[in-house]
Design a protein around this motif. Structure first.
Motif, PDB file in Angstrom:
ATOM      1  N   THR A  34      30.757  24.134  39.901  1.00  8.68           N
ATOM      2  CA  THR A  34      29.400  24.641  40.120  1.00  8.68           C
ATOM      3  C   THR A  34      28.371  23.594  39.723  1.00  8.68           C
ATOM      4  O   THR A  34      28.648  22.704  38.931  1.00  8.68           O
ATOM      5  CB  THR A  34      29.132  25.902  39.278  1.00  8.68           C
ATOM      6  OG1 THR A  34      29.292  25.563  37.896  1.00  8.68           O
ATOM      7  CG2 THR A  34      30.056  27.038  39.635  1.00  8.68           C
ATOM      8  N   ARG A  35      27.202  23.750  40.261  1.00 11.31           N
ATOM      9  CA  ARG A  35      26.025  22.974  39.861  1.00 11.31           C
ATOM     10  C   ARG A  35      24.959  23.978  39.464  1.00 11.31           C
ATOM     11  O   ARG A  35      24.886  25.061  40.038  1.00 11.31           O
ATOM     12  CB  ARG A  35      25.522  22.122  41.022  1.00 11.31           C
ATOM     13  CG  ARG A  35      26.503  21.051  41.436  1.00 11.31           C
ATOM     14  CD  ARG A  35      25.733  19.820  41.879  1.00 11.31           C
ATOM     15  NE  ARG A  35      26.621  18.723  42.179  1.00 11.31           N
ATOM     16  CZ  ARG A  35      26.970  17.794  41.313  1.00 11.31           C
ATOM     17  NH1 ARG A  35      26.520  17.820  40.088  1.00 11.31           N
ATOM     18  NH2 ARG A  35      27.771  16.810  41.661  1.00 11.31           N
ATOM     19  N   ILE A  91      18.945  36.391  46.431  1.00 14.88           N
ATOM     20  CA  ILE A  91      19.803  36.924  47.486  1.00 14.88           C
ATOM     21  C   ILE A  91      19.587  38.430  47.530  1.00 14.88           C
ATOM     22  O   ILE A  91      19.969  39.148  46.595  1.00 14.88           O
ATOM     23  CB  ILE A  91      21.288  36.590  47.243  1.00 14.88           C
ATOM     24  CG1 ILE A  91      21.479  35.076  47.173  1.00 14.88           C
ATOM     25  CG2 ILE A  91      22.162  37.217  48.316  1.00 14.88           C
ATOM     26  CD1 ILE A  91      22.861  34.627  46.783  1.00 14.88           C
ATOM     27  N   GLY A  92      18.983  38.915  48.587  1.00 15.35           N
ATOM     28  CA  GLY A  92      18.710  40.344  48.716  1.00 15.35           C
ATOM     29  C   GLY A  92      17.860  40.826  47.558  1.00 15.35           C
ATOM     30  O   GLY A  92      16.818  40.245  47.252  1.00 15.35           O
ATOM     31  N   ALA A  93      18.335  41.861  46.886  1.00 14.76           N
ATOM     32  CA  ALA A  93      17.593  42.454  45.772  1.00 14.76           C
ATOM     33  C   ALA A  93      17.960  41.841  44.428  1.00 14.76           C
ATOM     34  O   ALA A  93      17.587  42.366  43.381  1.00 14.76           O
ATOM     35  CB  ALA A  93      17.842  43.958  45.732  1.00 14.76           C
ATOM     36  N   GLY A  94      18.689  40.738  44.448  1.00 12.58           N
ATOM     37  CA  GLY A  94      19.126  40.152  43.189  1.00 12.58           C
ATOM     38  C   GLY A  94      18.910  38.660  43.128  1.00 12.58           C
ATOM     39  O   GLY A  94      18.332  38.042  44.017  1.00 12.58           O
ATOM     40  N   MET A  95      19.414  38.096  42.047  1.00 15.46           N
ATOM     41  CA  MET A  95      19.267  36.674  41.785  1.00 15.46           C
ATOM     42  C   MET A  95      20.618  36.143  41.306  1.00 15.46           C
ATOM     43  O   MET A  95      21.269  36.748  40.454  1.00 15.46           O
ATOM     44  CB  MET A  95      18.217  36.461  40.706  1.00 15.46           C
ATOM     45  CG  MET A  95      17.885  35.039  40.420  1.00 15.46           C
ATOM     46  SD  MET A  95      16.606  34.306  41.422  1.00 15.46           S
ATOM     47  CE  MET A  95      15.326  35.503  41.464  1.00 15.46           C
ATOM     48  N   LEU A  96      21.001  35.005  41.861  1.00 11.73           N
ATOM     49  CA  LEU A  96      22.213  34.306  41.461  1.00 11.73           C
ATOM     50  C   LEU A  96      21.793  33.073  40.672  1.00 11.73           C
ATOM     51  O   LEU A  96      20.991  32.271  41.159  1.00 11.73           O
ATOM     52  CB  LEU A  96      23.021  33.901  42.690  1.00 11.73           C
ATOM     53  CG  LEU A  96      24.308  33.136  42.445  1.00 11.73           C
ATOM     54  CD1 LEU A  96      25.325  33.996  41.707  1.00 11.73           C
ATOM     55  CD2 LEU A  96      24.887  32.664  43.773  1.00 11.73           C
ATOM     56  N   LEU A  97      22.292  32.948  39.455  1.00  8.71           N
ATOM     57  CA  LEU A  97      21.963  31.809  38.603  1.00  8.71           C
ATOM     58  C   LEU A  97      23.253  31.134  38.161  1.00  8.71           C
ATOM     59  O   LEU A  97      24.226  31.811  37.839  1.00  8.71           O
ATOM     60  CB  LEU A  97      21.237  32.250  37.333  1.00  8.71           C
ATOM     61  CG  LEU A  97      19.920  32.965  37.456  1.00  8.71           C
ATOM     62  CD1 LEU A  97      20.115  34.458  37.419  1.00  8.71           C
ATOM     63  CD2 LEU A  97      19.042  32.542  36.316  1.00  8.71           C
ATOM     64  N   THR A  98      23.224  29.834  38.127  1.00 12.01           N
ATOM     65  CA  THR A  98      24.300  29.076  37.502  1.00 12.01           C
ATOM     66  C   THR A  98      23.637  28.202  36.455  1.00 12.01           C
ATOM     67  O   THR A  98      22.820  27.339  36.781  1.00 12.01           O
ATOM     68  CB  THR A  98      25.069  28.219  38.524  1.00 12.01           C
ATOM     69  OG1 THR A  98      25.587  29.073  39.537  1.00 12.01           O
ATOM     70  CG2 THR A  98      26.227  27.500  37.847  1.00 12.01           C
ATOM     71  N   ARG A 131      27.941  31.586  35.238  1.00  7.62           N
ATOM     72  CA  ARG A 131      27.469  32.083  36.522  1.00  7.62           C
ATOM     73  C   ARG A 131      26.960  33.499  36.303  1.00  7.62           C
ATOM     74  O   ARG A 131      27.613  34.304  35.637  1.00  7.62           O
ATOM     75  CB  ARG A 131      28.596  32.097  37.541  1.00  7.62           C
ATOM     76  CG  ARG A 131      29.289  30.752  37.756  1.00  7.62           C
ATOM     77  CD  ARG A 131      30.468  30.596  36.812  1.00  7.62           C
ATOM     78  NE  ARG A 131      31.097  29.289  36.869  1.00  7.62           N
ATOM     79  CZ  ARG A 131      32.072  28.956  37.663  1.00  7.62           C
ATOM     80  NH1 ARG A 131      32.531  29.825  38.533  1.00  7.62           N
ATOM     81  NH2 ARG A 131      32.579  27.763  37.623  1.00  7.62           N
ATOM     82  N   ILE A 132      25.813  33.820  36.864  1.00  8.27           N
ATOM     83  CA  ILE A 132      25.182  35.115  36.599  1.00  8.27           C
ATOM     84  C   ILE A 132      24.692  35.743  37.899  1.00  8.27           C
ATOM     85  O   ILE A 132      24.038  35.079  38.706  1.00  8.27           O
ATOM     86  CB  ILE A 132      23.979  34.955  35.643  1.00  8.27           C
ATOM     87  CG1 ILE A 132      24.440  34.435  34.285  1.00  8.27           C
ATOM     88  CG2 ILE A 132      23.214  36.267  35.500  1.00  8.27           C
ATOM     89  CD1 ILE A 132      23.307  34.048  33.356  1.00  8.27           C
ATOM     90  N   TRP A 133      24.981  37.015  38.066  1.00  6.32           N
ATOM     91  CA  TRP A 133      24.353  37.838  39.098  1.00  6.32           C
ATOM     92  C   TRP A 133      23.491  38.855  38.357  1.00  6.32           C
ATOM     93  O   TRP A 133      23.954  39.507  37.413  1.00  6.32           O
ATOM     94  CB  TRP A 133      25.369  38.579  39.959  1.00  6.32           C
ATOM     95  CG  TRP A 133      24.686  39.601  40.815  1.00  6.32           C
ATOM     96  CD1 TRP A 133      24.659  40.949  40.623  1.00  6.32           C
ATOM     97  CD2 TRP A 133      23.886  39.353  41.972  1.00  6.32           C
ATOM     98  NE1 TRP A 133      23.898  41.552  41.593  1.00  6.32           N
ATOM     99  CE2 TRP A 133      23.406  40.588  42.437  1.00  6.32           C
ATOM    100  CE3 TRP A 133      23.511  38.195  42.663  1.00  6.32           C
ATOM    101  CZ2 TRP A 133      22.589  40.695  43.552  1.00  6.32           C
ATOM    102  CZ3 TRP A 133      22.702  38.309  43.773  1.00  6.32           C
ATOM    103  CH2 TRP A 133      22.260  39.549  44.210  1.00  6.32           C
ATOM    104  N   ARG A 174      32.378  33.383  33.151  1.00  5.43           N
ATOM    105  CA  ARG A 174      32.582  32.095  32.496  1.00  5.43           C
ATOM    106  C   ARG A 174      33.981  31.582  32.777  1.00  5.43           C
ATOM    107  O   ARG A 174      34.894  32.342  33.081  1.00  5.43           O
ATOM    108  CB  ARG A 174      32.381  32.230  30.995  1.00  5.43           C
ATOM    109  CG  ARG A 174      33.481  33.107  30.333  1.00  5.43           C
ATOM    110  CD  ARG A 174      34.151  32.339  29.237  1.00  5.43           C
ATOM    111  NE  ARG A 174      35.458  32.828  28.903  1.00  5.43           N
ATOM    112  CZ  ARG A 174      35.786  33.366  27.746  1.00  5.43           C
ATOM    113  NH1 ARG A 174      34.874  33.573  26.822  1.00  5.43           N
ATOM    114  NH2 ARG A 174      37.031  33.707  27.501  1.00  5.43           N
ATOM    115  N   LEU A 175      34.124  30.259  32.674  1.00  5.53           N
ATOM    116  CA  LEU A 175      35.430  29.624  32.745  1.00  5.53           C
ATOM    117  C   LEU A 175      35.910  29.283  31.336  1.00  5.53           C
ATOM    118  O   LEU A 175      37.069  29.409  31.016  1.00  5.53           O
ATOM    119  CB  LEU A 175      35.357  28.371  33.610  1.00  5.53           C
ATOM    120  CG  LEU A 175      36.654  27.612  33.839  1.00  5.53           C
ATOM    121  CD1 LEU A 175      37.699  28.491  34.491  1.00  5.53           C
ATOM    122  CD2 LEU A 175      36.404  26.389  34.700  1.00  5.53           C
TER     123      LEU A 175
END
Length: 159
Positions: free
Chosen positions: A71-72, A78-85, A104-106, A116-117
């Motif tokens: 990931t970077r 995205i739609g009604a949400g947010m994707l964060l890394t 990584r967060i939704w 998490r990894l």
């Protein structure tokens, strides 16, 4: 809860700084009417990808980003949400701090799913504050505290 099955912790925020823990069964039966949910998953857990694909209701694009091997840092609406890394310093025993750890967060209006990894001490800080009753009170505050804790741990390494 067992890291090996993927569920590191899950809870319903009580709106006062505390939370009620959930197990897999309660996670699967959760509805937004019950309150704001935070799930923290291990990407390599035996049930993580299965739950994300079959039970989470998330779009495949979001799921693929949450479980991607590489990931970077990014933020995407995205739609009604947010994707964060986001990234934090690797403070795990024997690790080099500059070997950054991704989170990584939704997040949408009713839940936050973090994946998490490798372990992040910032997440442990937050779960401890929720257990003590002085944690974030809502999903927006939870995102802010996660980002803040990651930044606090990076600062000494950068200096």
């Amino acid at each position: 809860m067992s890291d090996s099955d993927g569920l590191i912790n899950a809870c319903i925020l009580d709106g006062k700084g505390g939370a009620r823990d959930l197990d897999w069964g309660e996670v699967e039966d959760w509805s937004a009417a019950e309150g704001l949910k935070w799930m923290h998953l291990d990407r390599n857990g035996t049930r993580t990808e299965q739950w994300l694909r079959q039970k989470s209701g998330l779009d495949d694009i979001v799921i693929d980003a949450l479980i991607a091997p590489e990931t970077r840092p990014r933020v995407a609406s995205i739609g009604a949400g947010m994707l964060l890394t986001l990234r934090g310093v690797n403070l795990n025993p024997g690790a080099e701090p500059d070997d950054m750890v991704s989170l990584r967060i939704w997040v949408d209006g009713t839940r936050l799913i973090s994946v998490r990894l490798r372990r992040l001490k910032a997440i442990s800080d937050i779960t401890e504050s929720l257990e003590a009753g002085n944690g974030p009170k809502d999903i927006g505050a939870l995102v802010a505290v996660i980002a803040s804790r990651l930044a606090q741990r990076i600062s000494p390494v950068i200096e």
